[in-house]
Design an enzyme around this catalytic site. Structure first.
Site, mmCIF file in Angstrom:
data_model
loop_
_atom_site.group_PDB
_atom_site.id
_atom_site.type_symbol
_atom_site.label_atom_id
_atom_site.label_comp_id
_atom_site.label_asym_id
_atom_site.label_seq_id
_atom_site.Cartn_x
_atom_site.Cartn_y
_atom_site.Cartn_z
ATOM 1 C CG LEU A 36 -2.006 -1.179 1.137
ATOM 2 C CD1 LEU A 36 -2.972 -1.087 2.317
ATOM 3 C CD2 LEU A 36 -2.781 -1.238 -0.180
ATOM 4 C CB THR A 37 3.544 2.355 -2.345
ATOM 5 O OG1 THR A 37 2.852 2.122 -3.590
ATOM 6 C CG2 THR A 37 4.453 1.167 -2.036
ATOM 7 C CB THR A 126 7.156 -3.431 -18.677
ATOM 8 O OG1 THR A 126 7.017 -2.399 -19.631
ATOM 9 C CG2 THR A 126 8.570 -3.355 -18.096
ATOM 10 C CG ASP A 127 6.037 -2.509 -23.921
ATOM 11 O OD1 ASP A 127 6.253 -1.849 -22.882
ATOM 12 O OD2 ASP A 127 5.251 -2.124 -24.816
ATOM 13 C CD GLU A 128 8.489 1.557 -19.927
ATOM 14 O OE1 GLU A 128 9.542 1.958 -19.403
ATOM 15 O OE2 GLU A 128 7.392 2.072 -19.728
ATOM 16 C CE1 TYR A 153 8.378 -0.200 -13.956
ATOM 17 C CE2 TYR A 153 8.377 0.520 -16.241
ATOM 18 C CZ TYR A 153 7.881 -0.299 -15.244
ATOM 19 O OH TYR A 153 6.902 -1.227 -15.532
ATOM 20 C CE LYS A 157 8.425 -4.954 -14.064
ATOM 21 N NZ LYS A 157 7.607 -5.583 -12.999
ATOM 22 C CG ASN A 182 2.231 2.093 -22.491
ATOM 23 O OD1 ASN A 182 3.232 1.614 -23.024
ATOM 24 N ND2 ASN A 182 2.259 3.201 -21.774
ATOM 25 N NE ARG A 217 5.371 5.072 -23.946
ATOM 26 C CZ ARG A 217 6.444 5.621 -24.544
ATOM 27 N NH1 ARG A 217 6.614 5.508 -25.859
ATOM 28 N NH2 ARG A 217 7.343 6.262 -23.825
#
Ligand code: NAD
Ligand code: DAU
Length: 337
Positions: A36-37, A126-128, A153, A157, A182, A217
């Site tokens: 719970l950030t 992620t695709d990133e 980020y 990942k 996305n 995206r």
């Protein structure tokens, strides 16, 4: 006996969507492990049946807590579905440190528990991790594309994916990985592009486009991401990676103009602001493997109608997003975004 799933980050945007999906389509029992950030919201799990979904507030990097939750998961089909992450590129540029802690140490902590107990783990990525494409590149990302992340980020990942691959090969951990494009849909934090612009328009504030707005995206509805993850849990081959996408390429300018038009505003009523440092130009997923090997198909075929439904959700659920809006915009004001 129904399967037990430990869904990390299940109070976030995509993790909570997956919990809703599981409750509607399976008889699985779910424990959500979520710190719970600022990005986690228990209200995203409102209405979930108490006998099937419980929320354990805690950190995926807390080895003792993870041990306590994973040790009883002894069924062959029980699994950890790992969504928890620091997820926002802009935040990673302001302060990378929680990204290293959660995305790397947190994933390592879960892998060690999966190794000790032989528990299946599905890692959400992620695709990133693949970096970016030229606008006219004829090839999209595939499972064979080399890793080339750009931001704190995406590099954490990428690192977490590599940890999973190493734990599969060295220790025989029963894991799969998916790299998705996305997501959009209800319950996405107002720091992200689409909800930020929708809630700005609701507030009478002009949308803010980074740079020229030509970055592309590959949008997929979060419901389709959830159905793809469930498909991988049910039919995916252990040790494999699957790319999830729904042929949804749009540039940011097109998206902002569509939001304004759908909300009854002048489509040119937005501002260009300072660009994101290192801003990836284009992401695009080739989803052939998901479709041909696992028979998965997205349900949302029309981005504009999915976006219109998302706008309706934000209009109808101000109590969900309003508490985060002012603090989010105050943070953006410090970087000129
Ligand atoms: P989000 O930021 O909305 O939610 C993240 C959740 O993780 C929050 O509930 C937060 O409280 C929780 N969390 C953060 N640190 C934690 C920790 N140390 N221990 C336990 N819980 C913690 O993120 P999202 O957009 O829902 O993304 C979920 C996952 O999907 C991430 O792994 C992200 O990399 C991946 N992903 C996101 C997208 C996208 O478009 N948003 C696309 C592809 C993949
Ligand atoms: O590709 C998957 C990734 O998509 C996920 O791994 C990330 O967790 C998720 O946040 C998302 O990353 P992006 O950086 O692409 O998403 P974001 O919503 O931050 O921005 C989308 C695009 O819109 C990007 O090109 C930056 C731009 N943008 C963003 C904001 C917040 C704007 O032009 N204006 C804005 O106000």
């Amino acid at each position: 006996m129904s399967r037990e799933l430990l869904v990390t980050g299940g109070a976030g945007f995509i993790g909570s969507n997956f919990v809703h999906h599981l409750v509607a389509r399976t008889d699985a029992r779910v424990t959500v492990l979520d710190k719970l950030t600022y990005a986690g919201n228990p209200a995203s799990l409102a209405g979930m049946p108490e006998d099937r979904v419980r929320l354990a507030q805690g950190d995926i990097a807390d080895a003792a807590l993870v041990e306590e939750l994973v040790a009883p998961m002894t069924g062959e089909d029980d699994a950890i579905v790992h969504y928890a992450a620091e997820s926002h590129n802009d935040n990673s540029l302001s302060d990378p440190s929680p990204f290293l802690q959660t995305n790397l140490i947190g994933t390592y902590t879960l892998l060690e528990a999966a190794r000790r107990h032989g528990t299946r783990l599905h890692h959400i990525s992620t695709d990133e991790v693949y970096g970016d494409l030229e606008l006219d590149d004829p090839e999209r990302f595939t499972e064979a594309t080399p890793y080339n992340p750009s931001s704190p980020y995406s590099s954490t990942k990428a690192g977490s994916d590599l940890l999973v691959r190493a734990w599969v090969r060295s220790f025989g951990v029963r894991a799969t990985i998916s790299n998705c494009s996305n997501n959009y849909g209800p319950r996405q934090h107002v720091e992200k592009f689409i909800p930020r612009q929708i809630t700005n328009v609701i507030d009478g504030v002009r949308p803010r486009l980074y740079g020229a707005g030509l970055n592309v995206r590959d949008w997929i509805h979060a419901d389709d991401h959830s159905s793809a993850v469930l498909t991988i849990l049910e039919r995916g081959a252990l040790g494999e990676t699957y790319l999830i996408g729904a042929d949804g390429e749009q540039n940011n300018k097109q998206v902002v103009e569509m939001i304004l038009r759908l909300m009854g505003e002048d489509p040119d009523a937005y501002d260009h602001v300072v660009d994101r440092p290192g801003h990836d130009l284009r992401y695009a997923i080739d989803p052939t493997r998901m479709r041909t090997e696992l028979g998965w198909e997205p349900a949302y075929r029309d981005f504009e109608s999915g976006l219109a439904a998302t706008i309706d959700w934000y209009r109808g659920n101000e109590a969900w997003w309003r508490p985060q809006k002012a603090a989010t915009e105050a943070k953006y004001a410090t970087t000129g975004h």
